[in-house]
Design a protein around this motif. Structure first.
Motif, PDB file in Angstrom:
ATOM      1  N   GLY A 138       0.788  -1.219   0.000  1.00  0.00           N
ATOM      2  CA  GLY A 138       0.000   0.000   0.000  1.00  0.00           C
ATOM      3  C   GLY A 138       0.822   1.272   0.000  1.00  0.00           C
ATOM      4  N   VAL A 139       0.122   2.370   0.277  1.00  0.00           N
ATOM      5  CA  VAL A 139       0.749   3.690   0.302  1.00  0.00           C
ATOM      6  C   VAL A 139       0.330   4.427   1.569  1.00  0.00           C
ATOM      7  N   ASP A 140       1.166   5.370   2.003  1.00  0.00           N
ATOM      8  CA  ASP A 140       0.810   6.174   3.170  1.00  0.00           C
ATOM      9  C   ASP A 140      -0.130   7.303   2.749  1.00  0.00           C
ATOM     10  N   LYS A 141      -0.480   8.176   3.665  1.00  0.00           N
ATOM     11  CA  LYS A 141      -1.443   9.242   3.376  1.00  0.00           C
ATOM     12  C   LYS A 141      -0.912  10.275   2.390  1.00  0.00           C
ATOM     13  N   GLU A 142       0.390  10.305   2.177  1.00  0.00           N
ATOM     14  CA  GLU A 142       0.977  11.208   1.182  1.00  0.00           C
ATOM     15  C   GLU A 142       1.138  10.535  -0.173  1.00  0.00           C
ATOM     16  N   GLY A 143       0.854   9.239  -0.244  1.00  0.00           N
ATOM     17  CA  GLY A 143       0.961   8.512  -1.499  1.00  0.00           C
ATOM     18  C   GLY A 143       2.273   7.773  -1.686  1.00  0.00           C
ATOM     19  N   LYS A 144       3.140   7.773  -0.667  1.00  0.00           N
ATOM     20  CA  LYS A 144       4.424   7.072  -0.758  1.00  0.00           C
ATOM     21  C   LYS A 144       4.223   5.582  -0.515  1.00  0.00           C
ATOM     22  N   PRO A 145       4.927   4.735  -1.271  1.00  0.00           N
ATOM     23  CA  PRO A 145       4.811   3.296  -1.043  1.00  0.00           C
ATOM     24  C   PRO A 145       5.326   2.933   0.345  1.00  0.00           C
ATOM     25  N   ILE A 146       4.686   1.922   0.950  1.00  0.00           N
ATOM     26  CA  ILE A 146       5.060   1.455   2.278  1.00  0.00           C
ATOM     27  C   ILE A 146       5.848   0.158   2.117  1.00  0.00           C
ATOM     28  N   TYR A 147       7.048   0.132   2.677  1.00  0.00           N
ATOM     29  CA  TYR A 147       7.902  -1.057   2.655  1.00  0.00           C
ATOM     30  C   TYR A 147       8.011  -1.580   4.088  1.00  0.00           C
ATOM     31  N   ILE A 148       7.736  -2.871   4.259  1.00  0.00           N
ATOM     32  CA  ILE A 148       7.731  -3.482   5.592  1.00  0.00           C
ATOM     33  C   ILE A 148       8.730  -4.627   5.638  1.00  0.00           C
ATOM     34  N   GLU A 149       9.534  -4.659   6.695  1.00  0.00           N
ATOM     35  CA  GLU A 149      10.410  -5.791   6.983  1.00  0.00           C
ATOM     36  C   GLU A 149      10.027  -6.327   8.349  1.00  0.00           C
ATOM     37  N   ARG A 150       9.757  -7.628   8.427  1.00  0.00           N
ATOM     38  CA  ARG A 150       9.378  -8.262   9.697  1.00  0.00           C
ATOM     39  C   ARG A 150      10.593  -9.000  10.257  1.00  0.00           C
ATOM     40  N   LEU A 151      11.523  -8.250  10.802  1.00  0.00           N
ATOM     41  CA  LEU A 151      12.791  -8.797  11.271  1.00  0.00           C
ATOM     42  C   LEU A 151      12.619  -9.847  12.358  1.00  0.00           C
ATOM     43  N   GLY A 152      11.572  -9.760  13.130  1.00  0.00           N
ATOM     44  CA  GLY A 152      11.330 -10.730  14.192  1.00  0.00           C
ATOM     45  C   GLY A 152      10.904 -12.091  13.684  1.00  0.00           C
ATOM     46  N   GLN A 153      10.616 -12.204  12.399  1.00  0.00           N
ATOM     47  CA  GLN A 153      10.192 -13.484  11.827  1.00  0.00           C
ATOM     48  C   GLN A 153      11.207 -14.058  10.847  1.00  0.00           C
ATOM     49  N   VAL A 154      12.406 -13.505  10.842  1.00  0.00           N
ATOM     50  CA  VAL A 154      13.461 -13.982   9.954  1.00  0.00           C
ATOM     51  C   VAL A 154      13.880 -15.389  10.359  1.00  0.00           C
ATOM     52  N   ASP A 155      14.048 -16.277   9.394  1.00  0.00           N
ATOM     53  CA  ASP A 155      14.549 -17.624   9.629  1.00  0.00           C
ATOM     54  C   ASP A 155      16.060 -17.600   9.398  1.00  0.00           C
ATOM     55  N   ALA A 156      16.819 -17.475  10.490  1.00  0.00           N
ATOM     56  CA  ALA A 156      18.267 -17.284  10.416  1.00  0.00           C
ATOM     57  C   ALA A 156      18.982 -18.438   9.733  1.00  0.00           C
ATOM     58  N   THR A 157      18.506 -19.652   9.907  1.00  0.00           N
ATOM     59  CA  THR A 157      19.223 -20.797   9.340  1.00  0.00           C
ATOM     60  C   THR A 157      19.144 -20.829   7.820  1.00  0.00           C
ATOM     61  N   LYS A 158      18.130 -20.219   7.246  1.00  0.00           N
ATOM     62  CA  LYS A 158      17.983 -20.216   5.792  1.00  0.00           C
ATOM     63  C   LYS A 158      18.420 -18.900   5.156  1.00  0.00           C
ATOM     64  N   LEU A 159      18.925 -17.998   5.962  1.00  0.00           N
ATOM     65  CA  LEU A 159      19.216 -16.665   5.468  1.00  0.00           C
ATOM     66  C   LEU A 159      20.713 -16.371   5.420  1.00  0.00           C
ATOM     67  N   MET A 160      21.507 -17.351   5.125  1.00  0.00           N
ATOM     68  CA  MET A 160      22.944 -17.150   5.181  1.00  0.00           C
ATOM     69  C   MET A 160      23.579 -16.842   3.820  1.00  0.00           C
ATOM     70  N   ASN A 161      22.811 -16.792   2.762  1.00  0.00           N
ATOM     71  CA  ASN A 161      23.386 -16.494   1.455  1.00  0.00           C
ATOM     72  C   ASN A 161      23.201 -15.019   1.146  1.00  0.00           C
ATOM     73  N   VAL A 162      24.200 -14.222   1.459  1.00  0.00           N
ATOM     74  CA  VAL A 162      24.139 -12.772   1.276  1.00  0.00           C
ATOM     75  C   VAL A 162      23.919 -12.404  -0.183  1.00  0.00           C
ATOM     76  N   THR A 163      24.504 -13.141  -1.081  1.00  0.00           N
ATOM     77  CA  THR A 163      24.364 -12.831  -2.502  1.00  0.00           C
ATOM     78  C   THR A 163      22.904 -12.822  -2.918  1.00  0.00           C
ATOM     79  N   ILE A 164      22.132 -13.771  -2.442  1.00  0.00           N
ATOM     80  CA  ILE A 164      20.723 -13.833  -2.799  1.00  0.00           C
ATOM     81  C   ILE A 164      19.979 -12.644  -2.209  1.00  0.00           C
ATOM     82  N   ILE A 165      20.269 -12.295  -0.966  1.00  0.00           N
ATOM     83  CA  ILE A 165      19.615 -11.142  -0.347  1.00  0.00           C
ATOM     84  C   ILE A 165      19.943  -9.876  -1.118  1.00  0.00           C
ATOM     85  N   ASP A 166      21.211  -9.686  -1.440  1.00  0.00           N
ATOM     86  CA  ASP A 166      21.617  -8.503  -2.210  1.00  0.00           C
ATOM     87  C   ASP A 166      20.916  -8.454  -3.555  1.00  0.00           C
ATOM     88  N   ARG A 167      20.854  -9.581  -4.238  1.00  0.00           N
ATOM     89  CA  ARG A 167      20.210  -9.630  -5.551  1.00  0.00           C
ATOM     90  C   ARG A 167      18.728  -9.314  -5.439  1.00  0.00           C
TER      91      ARG A 167
END
Length: 172
Positions: A29-58
């Motif tokens: 969605g967008v905020d009241k000014e029309g800017k897109p809203i980007y959400i990261e749910r850091l508390g739900q990150v699966d650390a064991t599957k998130l070790m490939n930095v190249t994929i995250i960067d890409r």
């Protein structure tokens, strides 16, 4: 910065990888000014599957490219004014630094390398009223105090809800 997709091989990331499974994030969605809203749910990150930095960067490079090429123009048309900023929400509910420290270090270093000029405001556990000041309840996911569930799209983090999906705006 203008060609992150080419530099990071982001062109093929959607075929290679379903990142939202263990790194729940995305536009909603967008905020009241029309800017897109980007959400990261850091508390739900699966650390064991998130070790490939190249994929995250890409993946992040592809999202960044899509924001400039598709989301900002669509939001500008919908808001009838130039939009070139994002409202970012880092949801840290459920984050335990002892358990997810490696994932958080990886995320912050990797993503910050691309977006090093974005610094979120720290709101603590009294964030709902502040978010609702800048985001309409129908645009804010239920898990952040809004009314949206995007049940028909598999949840808010999978919906990519926004004016960039409106066929009439996309034509323009």
């Amino acid at each position: 910065m203008l060609n992150p997709g080419k530099e990071n091989g982001a062109d093929t990331i959607t075929e290679d990888f379903e990142i939202v499974e263990y790194y729940p994030q995305g536009y909603h969605g967008v905020d009241k000014e029309g800017k897109p809203i980007y959400i990261e749910r850091l508390g739900q990150v699966d650390a064991t599957k998130l070790m490939n930095v190249t994929i995250i960067d890409r993946y992040h490079a592809k999202e960044f490219e899509q924001t400039f090429n598709v989301k900002f123009p669509a939001c500008s048309i919908a808001a009838k004014r130039h939009i070139d900023q994002i409202t970012t929400i880092f949801d840290v509910q459920g984050l335990h630094l002892g358990i997810n420290k490696a994932a958080i270090d990886l995320l912050l270093k990797s993503i910050q390398k691309i977006d090093n000029d974005n610094h979120p405001e720290v709101l603590g556990n009294k964030y709902e009223s502040k978010l609702l000041e800048i985001i309409d309840a129908n645009e804010l996911p239920e898990f952040l105090g809004g009314n949206c569930t995007c049940a028909d799209k598999g949840g808010c983090m999978r919906s990519d809800k926004g004016p960039w999906n409106d066929p009439e705006i996309f034509k323009l």
